[in-house]
Design a protein around this motif. Sequence first.
Motif, short mmCIF file in Angstrom:
data_model
loop_
_atom_site.label_atom_id
_atom_site.label_comp_id
_atom_site.label_asym_id
_atom_site.label_seq_id
_atom_site.Cartn_x
_atom_site.Cartn_y
_atom_site.Cartn_z
N MET A 94 0.81 -1.21 0.00
CA MET A 94 0.00 0.00 0.00
C MET A 94 0.85 1.26 0.00
N ASN A 95 0.20 2.35 -0.38
CA ASN A 95 0.79 3.67 -0.25
C ASN A 95 0.38 4.19 1.13
N ILE A 96 1.31 4.73 1.89
CA ILE A 96 1.04 5.16 3.26
C ILE A 96 -0.03 6.25 3.31
N GLU A 97 -0.08 7.08 2.28
CA GLU A 97 -1.10 8.15 2.24
C GLU A 97 -2.50 7.56 2.07
N GLU A 98 -2.61 6.47 1.33
CA GLU A 98 -3.91 5.80 1.19
C GLU A 98 -4.37 5.24 2.53
N LEU A 99 -3.43 4.69 3.30
CA LEU A 99 -3.77 4.16 4.62
C LEU A 99 -4.27 5.28 5.53
N LYS A 100 -3.65 6.45 5.42
CA LYS A 100 -4.06 7.60 6.22
C LYS A 100 -5.46 8.05 5.82
N THR A 101 -5.70 8.14 4.52
CA THR A 101 -7.00 8.57 4.01
C THR A 101 -8.11 7.61 4.44
N ASN A 102 -7.83 6.32 4.35
CA ASN A 102 -8.83 5.30 4.70
C ASN A 102 -8.87 4.99 6.19
N ARG A 103 -7.95 5.62 6.95
CA ARG A 103 -7.84 5.37 8.40
C ARG A 103 -7.60 3.89 8.70
N THR A 104 -6.76 3.27 7.88
CA THR A 104 -6.38 1.88 8.09
C THR A 104 -5.28 1.82 9.13
N PRO A 105 -5.50 1.11 10.23
CA PRO A 105 -4.46 1.03 11.27
C PRO A 105 -3.23 0.26 10.78
#
Length: 190
Positions: A37-48
């Motif tokens: 994953m892209n770390i920014e996508e994780l931030k946007t989706n609030r994926t822990p």
Amino acid sequence: MTEPLTKVDSAVQGLENKITSPAKEKRRASSYAEGVMNIEELKTNRTPIEVAVETQRTGWKINCSSSTVEEKEILSKHLTEPPVKRIDLVTSLGMKITARSMKGVTIKDALDAIHKANKKRSDDELEKPYLAGFEWAANNPPAYMTKEEEIEKFKDDEWTVLHIVLQSTPTVGSSSGGGKKKKNKNKDAE
């Protein structure tokens, strides 16, 4: 002598088609790993994000190469779950180090990035030279933050980084003592 030059014509022939045709956007499949994953996508989706527990028992000194880690098999494990292409590692003094890998940042990638930033520092310059692990602080806002806006801002700032936790003595996992036991077993077997 009024004949056209065929070599020049053949060199230019077809060039117009290449200029007018739209550029193809093509990604090299070999440099991208599925599930990374892209770390920014994780931030946007609030994926822990979960940090690999193996980083807590490396016994690794930050000004030494990652090849000095006793348990070599942990170096190939992903640093985070889900795996990310890039992540910023922050020291207690605020220095930001970036670890990257298109196939997912591994523990080795993180250690190599930290080593690159610290390899010229001598042992006496380092107050806490040993890696104790990494901490993802986004899910643990400080207790003094009570307002929801403060907590959300903190999470936004911390979502894409891991904090490097250092200590003054090495921590080595239970299996590192196993090397001596294996030698003793081999001696008993002889």
